[in-house]
Design a protein around this motif. Structure first.
Motif, short mmCIF file in Angstrom:
data_model
loop_
_atom_site.label_atom_id
_atom_site.label_comp_id
_atom_site.label_asym_id
_atom_site.label_seq_id
_atom_site.Cartn_x
_atom_site.Cartn_y
_atom_site.Cartn_z
N GLY A 7 -15.98 2.18 -2.36
CA GLY A 7 -15.73 3.59 -2.43
C GLY A 7 -14.10 3.94 -3.02
O GLY A 7 -13.90 4.66 -3.82
N GLY A 8 -13.21 2.95 -2.30
CA GLY A 8 -11.92 3.12 -2.74
C GLY A 8 -11.55 2.82 -4.36
O GLY A 8 -11.03 3.51 -4.76
N LEU A 9 -12.29 1.88 -4.85
CA LEU A 9 -12.06 1.28 -6.15
C LEU A 9 -13.05 2.34 -7.08
O LEU A 9 -12.42 2.77 -8.16
N GLU A 10 -14.15 2.97 -6.67
CA GLU A 10 -14.78 4.05 -7.51
C GLU A 10 -13.80 5.31 -7.76
O GLU A 10 -13.90 5.61 -8.95
N VAL B 189 -6.25 -2.48 3.72
CA VAL B 189 -5.16 -1.54 4.08
C VAL B 189 -5.36 -0.85 2.75
O VAL B 189 -5.33 -1.34 1.77
N GLU B 190 -5.05 0.56 2.83
CA GLU B 190 -5.17 1.52 1.97
C GLU B 190 -3.98 2.58 2.16
O GLU B 190 -4.26 3.18 3.27
N ASN B 191 -3.13 2.92 1.51
CA ASN B 191 -2.31 3.99 1.47
C ASN B 191 -1.54 4.10 3.08
O ASN B 191 -1.74 5.29 3.56
N LEU C 191 -1.68 9.20 1.22
CA LEU C 191 -1.28 9.27 2.64
C LEU C 191 -0.05 8.37 2.93
O LEU C 191 0.13 7.34 2.27
N LEU C 192 1.13 9.16 3.24
CA LEU C 192 2.34 8.15 3.56
C LEU C 192 2.62 7.92 5.08
O LEU C 192 3.05 7.03 5.21
N SER D 241 0.85 -1.24 -0.03
CA SER D 241 0.13 0.07 -0.01
C SER D 241 0.88 1.32 -0.06
O SER D 241 0.34 2.21 -0.51
N LEU D 242 2.07 0.98 0.61
CA LEU D 242 3.04 2.30 0.63
C LEU D 242 3.63 2.52 -0.85
O LEU D 242 4.29 3.39 -1.15
#
Length: 287
Positions: A260-263, A240-242, A275-276, A220-221
């Motif tokens: 929501g994330g895929l759209e 897990v995302e970003n 975000l890091l 994700s990073l």
């Protein structure tokens, strides 16, 4: 004293020539430096930067104090230092270029897929995750977005099969050859299984995590992928995302975050800042 006086005179002359263009130039450079520092914050690159700054100060002092041998050493080591910086900061440089590429929406948008097929894929993945969680079978499913994952798919076994709950359960069945790897999904197709993902460093996580969760955070990073994780120890489902891990999700929560994330990966989503930093979002006890 002559050095201080000369520096003051030069500073006065520079300030006398400052105009709107110069102000914009300074602001742009300051913004770029700020973003670079954000990228390396909390990583081993921070110590490397401090070391380079110290060496730079020593080299400048050697030049101003006319230390011939030390100045010669720094002058001749400069070309080697440039190559060393590229090698030492290779992960950070890749991350910077990746961030710049995402700003231009140069990736392949997943919104080109049919929404009905899209929702069906999410439904199948959630159904498989619930079944696996009930039996406490570990799973790691990666949903590709704008950043291509061909490099990671090549480390596994090519599948190119239609995504279904039964297919995922078969892949992650205990003792199967592909059980310990990750499944990479592109749209409604399982691209590959048994894939190896980059593990997050210990400095990038705030708690002791299993290999699957560390691999999910690491990927994700390195990309904008969404990663679904089923814990083998507790049966908890996480997303897990970003660099952010959302734990103990139920079917509805998982669906909201997946859809929501895929759209937002498509042009209609307008793009997002990635975000890091790593934060923890929990709805119950940690697995």
């Amino acid at each position: 004293m002559d050095f201080v006086s000369s520096a003051f005179d030069q500073l006065t002359m520079i300030l006398g020539r400052v105009g709107p263009i110069e102000v914009i130039d300074v602001i742009a450079v300051a913004f770029i430096l700020y973003q670079l520092l954000r990228l390396v914050k909390g990583t081993q690159a921070t110590q490397l930067i401090v070391g380079l700054v110290v060496l730079g100060i020593i080299g400048l002092a050697a030049t101003q104090l006319h230390l011939i041998l030390l100045g010669w050493l720094f002058q001749n080591a400069a070309p080697i230092a440039v190559l060393a910086i590229v090698v030492l900061f290779q992960p950070e440089l890749r991350r910077i270029l990746d961030q710049v590429g995402r700003l231009g929406h140069l990736g392949r948008p997943l919104s080109a897929f049919n929404p009905q097929v899209f929702n069906k894929s999410v439904t199948e993945a959630i159904r498989a995750a619930e079944k696996l969680a009930q039996r406490r079978v570990g799973a790691l499913v990666v949903f590709e977005r704008e950043v291509g994952l061909e490099d990671y798919a090549s480390t596994g076994v090519r599948i190119n099969g239609e995504l279904s709950a039964e297919f995922l359960q078969t892949i992650f069945f205990p003792n199967s050859p592909l059980h310990d790897g990750a499944v990479i999904v592109r749209g409604s197709v399982i691209l590959a299984a048994g894939c190896l993902l980059p593990l997050a460093d210990e400095s990038q996580v705030r708690d002791r995590l299993g290999t699957r969760h560390r691999a999910a955070i690491g990927l994700s990073l390195a990309s904008d992928a969404l990663i679904l994780v089923v814990s083998e120890e507790t049966g908890g489902i996480s997303l897990v995302e970003n660099g952010q891990i959302y734990r103990n999700l139920d079917a509805d929560g998982l669906r909201r975050r997946l859809t929501g994330g895929l759209e937002t990966a498509g042009p209609a989503g307008g793009g997002r800042q990635h975000l890091l930093g790593i934060s923890w979002r929990t709805s119950g006890p940690k697995p």
